[in-house]
Design a protein around this motif. Structure first.
Motif, PDB file in Angstrom:
ATOM      1  N   MET A 171       0.856  -1.257   0.063  1.00  0.00           N
ATOM      2  CA  MET A 171       0.084  -0.003   0.144  1.00  0.00           C
ATOM      3  C   MET A 171       0.984   1.420  -0.117  1.00  0.00           C
ATOM      4  SD  MET A 171      -1.254   0.116   3.930  1.00  0.00           S
ATOM      5  CE  MET A 171      -1.632  -1.691   4.009  1.00  0.00           C
ATOM      6  N   PRO A 172       0.445   2.395  -0.438  1.00  0.00           N
ATOM      7  CA  PRO A 172       1.199   3.592  -0.452  1.00  0.00           C
ATOM      8  C   PRO A 172       1.026   4.221   0.845  1.00  0.00           C
ATOM      9  CG  PRO A 172      -0.962   3.928  -1.654  1.00  0.00           C
ATOM     10  CD  PRO A 172      -0.879   2.317  -1.122  1.00  0.00           C
ATOM     11  N   VAL A 173       1.930   4.723   1.539  1.00  0.00           N
ATOM     12  CA  VAL A 173       2.124   5.564   2.751  1.00  0.00           C
ATOM     13  C   VAL A 173       2.880   6.681   2.721  1.00  0.00           C
ATOM     14  CG1 VAL A 173       1.577   3.483   4.218  1.00  0.00           C
ATOM     15  CG2 VAL A 173       3.734   3.963   3.591  1.00  0.00           C
ATOM     16  N   SER A 174       2.486   7.643   3.681  1.00  0.00           N
ATOM     17  CA  SER A 174       3.000   9.025   3.887  1.00  0.00           C
ATOM     18  C   SER A 174       2.970   9.302   5.409  1.00  0.00           C
ATOM     19  CB  SER A 174       2.509  10.114   3.050  1.00  0.00           C
ATOM     20  OG  SER A 174       2.498  11.299   3.454  1.00  0.00           O
ATOM     21  N   ILE A 175       3.860  10.020   5.797  1.00  0.00           N
ATOM     22  CA  ILE A 175       3.672  10.727   7.054  1.00  0.00           C
ATOM     23  C   ILE A 175       2.290  11.577   6.921  1.00  0.00           C
ATOM     24  CG2 ILE A 175       6.085  10.627   7.559  1.00  0.00           C
ATOM     25  CD1 ILE A 175       5.951  13.807   7.060  1.00  0.00           C
ATOM     26  N   PRO A 176       1.864  11.646   8.466  1.00  0.00           N
ATOM     27  CA  PRO A 176       0.639  12.501   8.485  1.00  0.00           C
ATOM     28  C   PRO A 176       0.893  13.936   8.457  1.00  0.00           C
ATOM     29  CG  PRO A 176       1.054  11.574  10.630  1.00  0.00           C
ATOM     30  CD  PRO A 176       2.056  10.963   9.498  1.00  0.00           C
ATOM     31  N   PRO A 193       3.007  17.499  -8.355  1.00  0.00           N
ATOM     32  CA  PRO A 193       3.240  15.891  -8.543  1.00  0.00           C
ATOM     33  C   PRO A 193       3.748  15.537  -7.155  1.00  0.00           C
ATOM     34  CG  PRO A 193       5.236  17.115  -9.419  1.00  0.00           C
ATOM     35  CD  PRO A 193       4.057  18.256  -9.260  1.00  0.00           C
ATOM     36  N   VAL A 194       3.538  14.377  -6.628  1.00  0.00           N
ATOM     37  CA  VAL A 194       3.695  13.684  -5.337  1.00  0.00           C
ATOM     38  C   VAL A 194       5.155  13.308  -5.386  1.00  0.00           C
ATOM     39  CG1 VAL A 194       2.972  11.735  -3.649  1.00  0.00           C
ATOM     40  CG2 VAL A 194       1.064  13.224  -5.066  1.00  0.00           C
ATOM     41  N   PRO A 195       5.915  13.757  -4.330  1.00  0.00           N
ATOM     42  CA  PRO A 195       7.221  12.912  -4.241  1.00  0.00           C
ATOM     43  C   PRO A 195       7.150  11.798  -4.027  1.00  0.00           C
ATOM     44  CG  PRO A 195       6.992  14.477  -2.391  1.00  0.00           C
ATOM     45  CD  PRO A 195       5.596  14.611  -3.285  1.00  0.00           C
ATOM     46  N   TYR A 196       7.865  10.953  -4.928  1.00  0.00           N
ATOM     47  CA  TYR A 196       7.645   9.473  -4.909  1.00  0.00           C
ATOM     48  C   TYR A 196       9.090   8.761  -4.614  1.00  0.00           C
ATOM     49  CZ  TYR A 196       7.159   4.938  -6.996  1.00  0.00           C
ATOM     50  OH  TYR A 196       7.215   3.427  -7.296  1.00  0.00           O
ATOM     51  N   LEU A 197       8.801   7.930  -3.644  1.00  0.00           N
ATOM     52  CA  LEU A 197       9.999   7.060  -2.939  1.00  0.00           C
ATOM     53  C   LEU A 197       9.667   5.681  -3.603  1.00  0.00           C
ATOM     54  CD1 LEU A 197       9.613   8.079   0.645  1.00  0.00           C
ATOM     55  CD2 LEU A 197      11.146   9.105  -1.187  1.00  0.00           C
ATOM     56  N   GLY A 198      10.539   5.236  -4.818  1.00  0.00           N
ATOM     57  CA  GLY A 198      10.139   3.954  -5.687  1.00  0.00           C
ATOM     58  C   GLY A 198      11.135   3.216  -5.583  1.00  0.00           C
ATOM     59  N   LEU A 222       3.481  11.582 -10.284  1.00  0.00           N
ATOM     60  CA  LEU A 222       4.452  11.310  -9.446  1.00  0.00           C
ATOM     61  C   LEU A 222       5.947  12.151  -9.929  1.00  0.00           C
ATOM     62  CD1 LEU A 222       3.962   7.436  -8.671  1.00  0.00           C
ATOM     63  CD2 LEU A 222       3.286   9.391  -7.366  1.00  0.00           C
ATOM     64  N   GLN A 223       6.732  12.667  -9.000  1.00  0.00           N
ATOM     65  CA  GLN A 223       8.030  13.162  -9.045  1.00  0.00           C
ATOM     66  C   GLN A 223       8.931  12.377  -8.436  1.00  0.00           C
ATOM     67  OE1 GLN A 223       8.866  17.171  -7.834  1.00  0.00           O
ATOM     68  NE2 GLN A 223      10.698  17.351  -8.571  1.00  0.00           N
ATOM     69  N   HIS A 224       9.662  11.471  -9.187  1.00  0.00           N
ATOM     70  CA  HIS A 224      10.696  10.591  -8.561  1.00  0.00           C
ATOM     71  C   HIS A 224      11.771  11.122  -7.762  1.00  0.00           C
ATOM     72  CE1 HIS A 224       9.647   6.651 -10.648  1.00  0.00           C
ATOM     73  NE2 HIS A 224       8.792   7.634 -11.391  1.00  0.00           N
ATOM     74  N   TYR A 225      11.716  10.882  -6.438  1.00  0.00           N
ATOM     75  CA  TYR A 225      12.722  11.458  -5.498  1.00  0.00           C
ATOM     76  C   TYR A 225      13.973  10.835  -5.094  1.00  0.00           C
ATOM     77  CZ  TYR A 225      14.224  14.014  -1.388  1.00  0.00           C
ATOM     78  OH  TYR A 225      15.089  14.557  -0.363  1.00  0.00           O
ATOM     79  N   TYR A 226      13.731   9.420  -4.995  1.00  0.00           N
ATOM     80  CA  TYR A 226      14.533   8.561  -4.469  1.00  0.00           C
ATOM     81  C   TYR A 226      14.078   6.965  -4.899  1.00  0.00           C
ATOM     82  CZ  TYR A 226      17.215   6.166  -0.628  1.00  0.00           C
ATOM     83  OH  TYR A 226      18.004   5.376   0.044  1.00  0.00           O
ATOM     84  N   MET A 237      12.895   6.423   4.524  1.00  0.00           N
ATOM     85  CA  MET A 237      12.781   7.767   3.764  1.00  0.00           C
ATOM     86  C   MET A 237      11.376   8.439   3.600  1.00  0.00           C
ATOM     87  SD  MET A 237      15.723   8.626   2.313  1.00  0.00           S
ATOM     88  CE  MET A 237      15.379   9.829   1.225  1.00  0.00           C
ATOM     89  N   ALA A 238      10.371   7.495   3.997  1.00  0.00           N
ATOM     90  CA  ALA A 238       8.873   7.815   4.059  1.00  0.00           C
ATOM     91  C   ALA A 238       8.752   8.425   5.547  1.00  0.00           C
ATOM     92  CB  ALA A 238       7.925   6.868   3.979  1.00  0.00           C
ATOM     93  N   LEU A 239       9.237   7.767   6.659  1.00  0.00           N
ATOM     94  CA  LEU A 239       9.204   8.140   7.817  1.00  0.00           C
ATOM     95  C   LEU A 239       9.949   9.762   8.044  1.00  0.00           C
ATOM     96  CD1 LEU A 239       9.693   5.032   9.794  1.00  0.00           C
ATOM     97  CD2 LEU A 239       7.753   6.349  10.033  1.00  0.00           C
ATOM     98  N   SER A 240      10.813   9.902   7.237  1.00  0.00           N
ATOM     99  CA  SER A 240      11.655  11.139   7.349  1.00  0.00           C
ATOM    100  C   SER A 240      10.757  12.213   6.575  1.00  0.00           C
ATOM    101  CB  SER A 240      13.063  11.032   6.684  1.00  0.00           C
ATOM    102  OG  SER A 240      13.812  10.285   7.479  1.00  0.00           O
ATOM    103  N   GLY A 241       9.610  12.126   6.073  1.00  0.00           N
ATOM    104  CA  GLY A 241       8.874  12.864   5.329  1.00  0.00           C
ATOM    105  C   GLY A 241       9.200  13.281   3.917  1.00  0.00           C
ATOM    106  N   HIS A 242       9.851  12.558   3.194  1.00  0.00           N
ATOM    107  CA  HIS A 242      10.378  12.866   1.886  1.00  0.00           C
ATOM    108  C   HIS A 242       9.410  12.200   0.887  1.00  0.00           C
ATOM    109  CE1 HIS A 242      14.495  13.889   3.157  1.00  0.00           C
ATOM    110  NE2 HIS A 242      14.502  12.906   3.738  1.00  0.00           N
ATOM    111  N   GLY A 243       8.178  11.740   1.151  1.00  0.00           N
ATOM    112  CA  GLY A 243       7.318  11.314   0.059  1.00  0.00           C
ATOM    113  C   GLY A 243       6.400  10.160   0.279  1.00  0.00           C
ATOM    114  N   VAL A 244       5.976   9.579  -0.802  1.00  0.00           N
ATOM    115  CA  VAL A 244       4.963   8.513  -0.764  1.00  0.00           C
ATOM    116  C   VAL A 244       5.822   7.289  -1.136  1.00  0.00           C
ATOM    117  CG1 VAL A 244       3.065   7.422  -1.836  1.00  0.00           C
ATOM    118  CG2 VAL A 244       2.820   9.541  -1.209  1.00  0.00           C
ATOM    119  N   ALA A 245       5.709   6.211  -0.334  1.00  0.00           N
ATOM    120  CA  ALA A 245       6.484   4.903  -0.771  1.00  0.00           C
ATOM    121  C   ALA A 245       4.993   3.745  -0.603  1.00  0.00           C
ATOM    122  CB  ALA A 245       7.509   4.606   0.098  1.00  0.00           C
ATOM    123  N   TRP A 246       5.039   2.770  -1.616  1.00  0.00           N
ATOM    124  CA  TRP A 246       4.542   1.635  -1.656  1.00  0.00           C
ATOM    125  C   TRP A 246       5.260   0.614  -0.713  1.00  0.00           C
ATOM    126  CZ3 TRP A 246       3.147   4.912  -5.730  1.00  0.00           C
ATOM    127  CH2 TRP A 246       1.638   4.733  -6.195  1.00  0.00           C
TER     128      TRP A 246
END
Length: 296
Positions: A171-176, A193-198, A222-226, A237-246
């Motif tokens: 599932m896709p997740v993000s910090i709140p 675009p959503v910053p994307y951790l892919g 999506l904007q590929h970030y990492y 990276m998601a926990l650090s607030g850098h974007g959305v990760a599946w």
């Protein structure tokens, strides 16, 4: 130098055909050709005369073939002796993808009803391709992997069997954000675009995410970030607030419970996977049979 290169070369020396050897070695012809070229680069000489059909070995190839045959004989003899000794000690070798090895395997192991002094397990975390190859080549007793009808793990049913031992949701997740809703949410917009951790496109989870996006009617901006092959790195990276990760639910169960990560999209952006355990057909060592018989 990779030992697989020697096995590739000896297969080619026998078949004199790149296509047939690639099929026998369960790789694409282009990958097989690259491995032969890599071996030639390591040796420092052309081993195959590609100007004739069927191909022939060069003088260097004939000399190297003899040495490679003897080297593989000695390695296989040594491996056979060591396996006999290891089987006496009853070590269960399990090959698994990194996410399963880290997040699913420990709890599954604890669920087995076996005395600790009778259970010795060696976990071999790797990518999907190498873990499957490990089972095919007899380098592990069990293969732990994900499965989906649209992204199947294809193993010969005449040689291997499996059991369905669990389920996983990616599932896709993000910090709140301040309101508790996701700081980054799908599908995003062209102007925002959503910053994307892919994942890398060729990884299993990379293919899962591609399939999810292809099944949803609305475009995903999506904007590929990492990028990484490892779900745990994307979680960090998601926990650090850098974007959305599946991410697989088993990887983030505690984060979801604590609210440090929240879903970044509805159910249409998720995919349910089976967790399967594969083994070779036929009788195995007692420890393998004992574990296998406990599986549902």
């Amino acid at each position: 130098m990779d030992i697989k290169w020697l096995e590739d070369f000896l297969s080619l020396a026998q078949t004199r055909n790149f296509s047939r050897s690639a099929s026998d070695r369960n790789v694409t012809q282009s990958a097989f050709s690259r491995r032969i070229q890599a071996l030639e680069a390591w040796v420092g000489a052309d081993l195959v005369d590609r100007s004739s059909y069927p191909l022939v070995l060069t003088p260097a190839g004939k000399l190297f073939s003899s040495s490679a045959t003897e080297a593989m004989r000695q390695l296989n003899d040594a491996r056979a002796v060591l396996r006999v000794e290891e089987n006496k000690g009853q070590v269960l070798r399990v090959s698994a993808g990194h996410a399963l090895a880290l997040n699913f395997f420990p709890n599954w192991l604890n669920s087995l009803q076996m005395p600790n002094d009778h259970l010795r397990v060696r976990i071999l975390p790797t990518n999907v391709h190498d873990s499957v190859l490990s089972l095919i080549e007899g380098n592990c007793d069990l293969l732990l992997c994900y499965h989906h009808a649209e992204l199947p793990i294809e193993l010969d049913a005449q040689r291997f069997t499996f059991k369905h031992i669990g389920d996983e949701t990616v599932m896709p997740v993000s910090i709140p954000g301040r309101s508790g809703s996701p700081a980054f949410s799908l599908p995003g917009a062209k102007n925002i675009p959503v910053p994307y951790l892919g994942y890398t496109p060729t990884s299993y989870f990379g293919r899962v995410v591609q399939r999810i996006q292809s099944r949803v009617d609305q475009p995903c901006c999506l904007q590929h970030y990492y990028e990484s092959d490892l779900a745990e790195l994307l979680r960090t990276m998601a926990l650090s607030g850098h974007g959305v990760a599946w991410l697989p639910e088993s990887c983030i169960a505690q984060d979801l419970a604590e609210g440090t990560l929240v879903r970044a999209g509805g159910d249409q952006w998720s995919m349910n996977l089976e967790i399967r355990m594969f083994r070779t057909l036929g009788p195995g060592k007692p420890l393998l049979e004992s574990v296998w018989n406990q599986l549902p």
